[in-house]
Design a protein around this motif. Structure first.
Motif, PDB file in Angstrom:
ATOM      1  N   TYR A  53       1.305  -1.395   0.026  1.00 37.95           N
ATOM      2  CA  TYR A  53      -0.083   0.215   0.206  1.00 37.95           C
ATOM      3  C   TYR A  53       0.524   1.396  -0.409  1.00 37.95           C
ATOM      4  CZ  TYR A  53      -4.306   2.714   1.015  1.00 37.95           C
ATOM      5  OH  TYR A  53      -5.599   3.784   1.297  1.00 37.95           O
ATOM      6  N   ALA A  54       1.619   0.895   0.582  1.00 36.22           N
ATOM      7  CA  ALA A  54       2.664   2.196   0.939  1.00 36.22           C
ATOM      8  C   ALA A  54       3.763   2.700  -1.069  1.00 36.22           C
ATOM      9  CB  ALA A  54       3.940   2.526   1.846  1.00 36.22           C
ATOM     10  N   ARG A  55       3.555   2.278  -1.687  1.00 41.26           N
ATOM     11  CA  ARG A  55       4.551   2.002  -2.766  1.00 41.26           C
ATOM     12  C   ARG A  55       2.971   3.057  -3.819  1.00 41.26           C
ATOM     13  NH1 ARG A  55       7.671  -1.827  -4.645  1.00 41.26           N
ATOM     14  NH2 ARG A  55       9.049  -2.856  -2.034  1.00 41.26           N
ATOM     15  N   PHE A  56       2.147   2.270  -3.458  1.00 43.22           N
ATOM     16  CA  PHE A  56       0.777   3.796  -4.282  1.00 43.22           C
ATOM     17  C   PHE A  56       0.123   4.693  -3.373  1.00 43.22           C
ATOM     18  CE2 PHE A  56       0.317  -0.784  -5.802  1.00 43.22           C
ATOM     19  CZ  PHE A  56       0.238  -0.868  -6.959  1.00 43.22           C
ATOM     20  N   VAL A  57       0.427   5.240  -2.733  1.00 43.97           N
ATOM     21  CA  VAL A  57      -0.653   6.181  -1.393  1.00 43.97           C
ATOM     22  C   VAL A  57       0.968   7.609  -1.230  1.00 43.97           C
ATOM     23  CG1 VAL A  57      -2.403   5.098  -1.654  1.00 43.97           C
ATOM     24  CG2 VAL A  57      -0.998   5.377   0.499  1.00 43.97           C
ATOM     25  N   SER A  58       0.279   7.979  -0.815  1.00 40.29           N
ATOM     26  CA  SER A  58       1.074   9.667  -0.653  1.00 40.29           C
ATOM     27  C   SER A  58       1.704   9.188   1.271  1.00 40.29           C
ATOM     28  CB  SER A  58       0.224  10.940  -0.100  1.00 40.29           C
ATOM     29  OG  SER A  58      -0.786  10.895   0.626  1.00 40.29           O
ATOM     30  N   PRO A  59       2.581   9.921   2.527  1.00 36.69           N
ATOM     31  CA  PRO A  59       2.739   9.361   3.538  1.00 36.69           C
ATOM     32  C   PRO A  59       1.400   9.410   4.273  1.00 36.69           C
ATOM     33  CG  PRO A  59       4.649  10.247   2.640  1.00 36.69           C
ATOM     34  CD  PRO A  59       3.300  10.416   1.400  1.00 36.69           C
ATOM     35  N   LYS A  60       1.070  10.738   4.590  1.00 32.09           N
ATOM     36  CA  LYS A  60      -0.604  11.201   4.611  1.00 32.09           C
ATOM     37  C   LYS A  60      -1.877  10.573   4.607  1.00 32.09           C
ATOM     38  CE  LYS A  60      -3.797  14.717   5.256  1.00 32.09           C
ATOM     39  NZ  LYS A  60      -4.540  16.212   4.579  1.00 32.09           N
ATOM     40  N   GLU A  61      -2.124   9.570   3.660  1.00 28.53           N
ATOM     41  CA  GLU A  61      -2.587   8.600   4.169  1.00 28.53           C
ATOM     42  C   GLU A  61      -2.340   7.727   4.392  1.00 28.53           C
ATOM     43  OE1 GLU A  61      -5.114   7.437   0.129  1.00 28.53           O
ATOM     44  OE2 GLU A  61      -3.132   9.850  -1.117  1.00 28.53           O
ATOM     45  N   LEU A  62      -1.152   7.090   3.915  1.00 31.90           N
ATOM     46  CA  LEU A  62      -0.301   5.969   4.947  1.00 31.90           C
ATOM     47  C   LEU A  62      -0.315   5.703   6.194  1.00 31.90           C
ATOM     48  CD1 LEU A  62       1.398   2.783   3.939  1.00 31.90           C
ATOM     49  CD2 LEU A  62       3.081   4.942   3.826  1.00 31.90           C
ATOM     50  N   THR A  63      -0.045   7.004   6.655  1.00 32.90           N
ATOM     51  CA  THR A  63      -0.543   7.277   8.786  1.00 32.90           C
ATOM     52  C   THR A  63      -1.950   6.690   9.264  1.00 32.90           C
ATOM     53  OG1 THR A  63      -1.332   9.055   7.884  1.00 32.90           O
ATOM     54  CG2 THR A  63       0.522   8.769   8.485  1.00 32.90           C
ATOM     55  N   LYS A  64      -2.692   6.555   8.618  1.00 37.16           N
ATOM     56  CA  LYS A  64      -4.011   6.193   8.899  1.00 37.16           C
ATOM     57  C   LYS A  64      -3.762   4.597   9.248  1.00 37.16           C
ATOM     58  CE  LYS A  64      -7.044   8.672   5.739  1.00 37.16           C
ATOM     59  NZ  LYS A  64      -7.677   9.011   4.958  1.00 37.16           N
ATOM     60  N   TYR A  65      -2.862   3.749   8.524  1.00 32.77           N
ATOM     61  CA  TYR A  65      -2.358   2.039   8.374  1.00 32.77           C
ATOM     62  C   TYR A  65      -1.753   2.387   9.554  1.00 32.77           C
ATOM     63  CZ  TYR A  65      -6.549   2.359   5.289  1.00 32.77           C
ATOM     64  OH  TYR A  65      -8.055   2.682   4.821  1.00 32.77           O
ATOM     65  N   ILE A  66      -1.007   3.250  10.376  1.00 33.61           N
ATOM     66  CA  ILE A  66       0.279   2.597  10.731  1.00 33.61           C
ATOM     67  C   ILE A  66       0.133   2.140  11.977  1.00 33.61           C
ATOM     68  CG2 ILE A  66       2.723   3.724  12.389  1.00 33.61           C
ATOM     69  CD1 ILE A  66       2.204   5.488   9.903  1.00 33.61           C
ATOM     70  N   ARG A  67       0.344   1.152  12.808  1.00 33.39           N
ATOM     71  CA  ARG A  67      -0.073   0.277  13.998  1.00 33.39           C
ATOM     72  C   ARG A  67       0.875   0.877  15.035  1.00 33.39           C
ATOM     73  NH1 ARG A  67      -0.773  -5.852  13.925  1.00 33.39           N
ATOM     74  NH2 ARG A  67      -1.750  -5.442  16.167  1.00 33.39           N
ATOM     75  N   ASN A  68       0.220   1.035  16.350  1.00 37.28           N
ATOM     76  CA  ASN A  68       1.687   1.004  17.432  1.00 37.28           C
ATOM     77  C   ASN A  68       2.225   0.337  17.527  1.00 37.28           C
ATOM     78  OD1 ASN A  68       0.597   3.807  17.277  1.00 37.28           O
ATOM     79  ND2 ASN A  68      -1.152   3.025  19.238  1.00 37.28           N
ATOM     80  N   LYS A  69       3.419  -0.301  18.610  1.00 38.37           N
ATOM     81  CA  LYS A  69       4.136  -1.108  18.427  1.00 38.37           C
ATOM     82  C   LYS A  69       3.522  -1.770  20.132  1.00 38.37           C
ATOM     83  CE  LYS A  69       7.813  -0.726  16.287  1.00 38.37           C
ATOM     84  NZ  LYS A  69       8.459  -1.763  15.045  1.00 38.37           N
ATOM     85  N   LYS A  70       2.550  -0.783  20.976  1.00 37.79           N
ATOM     86  CA  LYS A  70       1.832  -1.713  22.193  1.00 37.79           C
ATOM     87  C   LYS A  70       1.223  -2.862  21.580  1.00 37.79           C
ATOM     88  CE  LYS A  70      -1.674   0.991  22.460  1.00 37.79           C
ATOM     89  NZ  LYS A  70      -2.409   2.735  23.458  1.00 37.79           N
ATOM     90  N   TYR A  71       0.234  -2.518  20.310  1.00 39.60           N
ATOM     91  CA  TYR A  71      -0.931  -3.646  19.772  1.00 39.60           C
ATOM     92  C   TYR A  71       0.055  -5.451  19.566  1.00 39.60           C
ATOM     93  CZ  TYR A  71      -3.983   0.407  20.099  1.00 39.60           C
ATOM     94  OH  TYR A  71      -4.512   1.414  20.200  1.00 39.60           O
ATOM     95  N   LYS A  72       1.223  -5.308  18.929  1.00 39.27           N
ATOM     96  CA  LYS A  72       1.873  -6.303  18.862  1.00 39.27           C
ATOM     97  C   LYS A  72       2.019  -7.959  19.960  1.00 39.27           C
ATOM     98  CE  LYS A  72       4.095  -5.317  14.699  1.00 39.27           C
ATOM     99  NZ  LYS A  72       5.309  -4.821  14.063  1.00 39.27           N
TER     100      LYS A  72
END
Length: 72
Positions: A53-72
Motif C-alpha cells: 500500500y505504501a507504494r501507491f499512496v502518499s505518506p499522509k494516507e499511509l499514516t491511517k494504517y500505521i500500527r502501534n508497537k504496543k498492539y503487537k
C-alpha cells in the motif's frame, strides 16, 4: 523483483483492494479470541499489505494504517 505497468484506473483499483484488505485484517486483529499462531500469520500478512500500500499512496494516507508497537 518484478515490475508492473498499471494505468491510473488500475492503480486506484489496487489501492482500494489493498486498503479494504488492510481494514479487514486490522478489524480481525482486534479480536482477542483469535489464536496466537493465527494472529502472528495475520500480522505478517498485514505487514506485507502495508508495504504494498505504501507504494501507491502518499505518506499522509499511509499514516491511517500505521500500527502501534504496543498492539503487537
Amino acid at each position: 523483483m518484478m515490475g508492473f505497468l498499471f494505468s491510473a484506473r488500475e492503480c486506484s483499483e489496487i489501492k482500494y483492494l489493498i486498503r479494504k484488505e488492510l481494514e479487514e485484517v486490522l478489524f480481525d486483529l482486534g479480536d482477542y479470541r483469535i489464536d496466537e499462531m493465527v494472529r502472528k500469520a495475520m500480522e505478517e500478512r498485514y505487514h506485507i499489505l502495508f508495504r504494498m500500500y505504501a507504494r501507491f499512496v502518499s505518506p499522509k494516507e499511509l499514516t491511517k494504517y500505521i500500527r502501534n508497537k504496543k498492539y503487537k
